[in-house]
Design a protein around this motif. Structure first.
Motif, PDB file in Angstrom:
ATOM      1  N   ARG A  53       0.831  -1.210   0.000  1.00  0.00           N
ATOM      2  CA  ARG A  53       0.000   0.000   0.000  1.00  0.00           C
ATOM      3  C   ARG A  53       0.866   1.262   0.000  1.00  0.00           C
ATOM      4  O   ARG A  53       0.565   2.234  -0.700  1.00  0.00           O
ATOM      5  CB  ARG A  53      -0.924   0.007   1.220  1.00  0.00           C
ATOM      6  N   SER A  54       1.942   1.232   0.785  1.00  0.00           N
ATOM      7  CA  SER A  54       2.825   2.386   0.863  1.00  0.00           C
ATOM      8  C   SER A  54       3.525   2.640  -0.470  1.00  0.00           C
ATOM      9  O   SER A  54       3.627   3.792  -0.927  1.00  0.00           O
ATOM     10  CB  SER A  54       3.867   2.170   1.965  1.00  0.00           C
ATOM     11  N   LYS A  55       3.988   1.570  -1.105  1.00  0.00           N
ATOM     12  CA  LYS A  55       4.669   1.708  -2.400  1.00  0.00           C
ATOM     13  C   LYS A  55       3.709   2.241  -3.459  1.00  0.00           C
ATOM     14  O   LYS A  55       4.055   3.152  -4.228  1.00  0.00           O
ATOM     15  CB  LYS A  55       5.238   0.352  -2.825  1.00  0.00           C
ATOM     16  N   LEU A  56       2.500   1.712  -3.482  1.00  0.00           N
ATOM     17  CA  LEU A  56       1.511   2.185  -4.449  1.00  0.00           C
ATOM     18  C   LEU A  56       1.137   3.643  -4.184  1.00  0.00           C
ATOM     19  O   LEU A  56       0.977   4.434  -5.121  1.00  0.00           O
ATOM     20  CB  LEU A  56       0.261   1.306  -4.401  1.00  0.00           C
ATOM     21  N   ALA A  57       0.997   4.000  -2.904  1.00  0.00           N
ATOM     22  CA  ALA A  57       0.649   5.382  -2.559  1.00  0.00           C
ATOM     23  C   ALA A  57       1.750   6.345  -2.986  1.00  0.00           C
ATOM     24  O   ALA A  57       1.472   7.457  -3.456  1.00  0.00           O
ATOM     25  CB  ALA A  57       0.393   5.496  -1.063  1.00  0.00           C
TER      26      ALA A  57
END
Length: 208
Positions: free
Chosen positions: A31-35
């Motif tokens: 989720r952090s990488k996509l965000a």
């Protein structure tokens, strides 16, 4: 080892090697990488990957990893190659076209693009083409065709926008995923495929 442009020419559901629901730690990392990579989707993550639901990591042949929301028929939302930048699936890009900058190929190049060919400089610099300014080598880009409303391919810049104009010769965008390729056709997994067609992996192995 196949290049990005070769990844989905023969992609089928049999290309799926393993599927797993990742640990919470790994889900947070995804989720952090996509965000970080798609800040323009900040207001839409609850629609795409709700925090209260698990994320599926779909491990495919040739070091392709796909991300899907867990459901009875999970649909591929993003994918990457060798752990690199996440590309959006074209069906996702059609819903959220603002997430990638775009170039336009003249109508004469349409059949080549949807056959998987890399995009040539002349297809963008011709009368029906359009070049997005201020793009650099390795940037991800959506490919549109003259007169068409939706992107037909997702690619990676092989040279900058300025170099495309200056050189005006040879391939300038790597065609990674296009309409009609294996990932476009096999974007959805069935419950039976998850249960039997691919081997389950332990959550602790999902991020390896």
């Amino acid at each position: 080892m196949p290049t990005s442009a070769d990844l989905f020419k023969k992609f089928t559901l049999e290309s799926v090697a393993q599927i797993a629901t990742s640990k919470l730690k790994d889900q947070k990392e995804v989720r952090s990488k996509l965000a970080d990579e798609y800040p323009m989707l900040a207001d839409f993550w609850e629609e795409l990957l709700p925090k209260g639901e698990d994320i599926l990591i779909i491990r495919c042949h040739d070091q392709v990893h796909c991300i899907a929301r867990q459901s009875s028929k999970p649909e591929v939302l993003f994918f990457n190659h060798h752990g690199g930048f996440y590309y959006p699936h074209l069906r996702l890009l059609h819903k959220y076209p603002f997430i990638l900058k775009s170039h336009q190929v003249d109508i004469g190049g349409c059949r080549f693009v949807v056959s998987g060919a890399n995009i040539m400089c002349q297809g963008l610099t011709s009368a029906g083409g359009r070049i997005q300014d201020n793009m650099d080598e390795d940037d991800l880009v959506a490919i549109y065709i003259e007169g068409k409303d939706h992107a037909v391919a997702v690619g990676k810049m092989m040279m900058s926008s300025d170099d495309i104009r200056e050189k005006n010769k040879g391939p300038c965008i790597e065609n990674v995923h296009h309409m009609g390729d294996g990932l476009w056709i096999n974007y959805q997994l069935s419950a039976s495929h998850i249960g039997g067609g691919a081997s389950a992996i332990r959550p602790e192995d999902a991020a390896k």
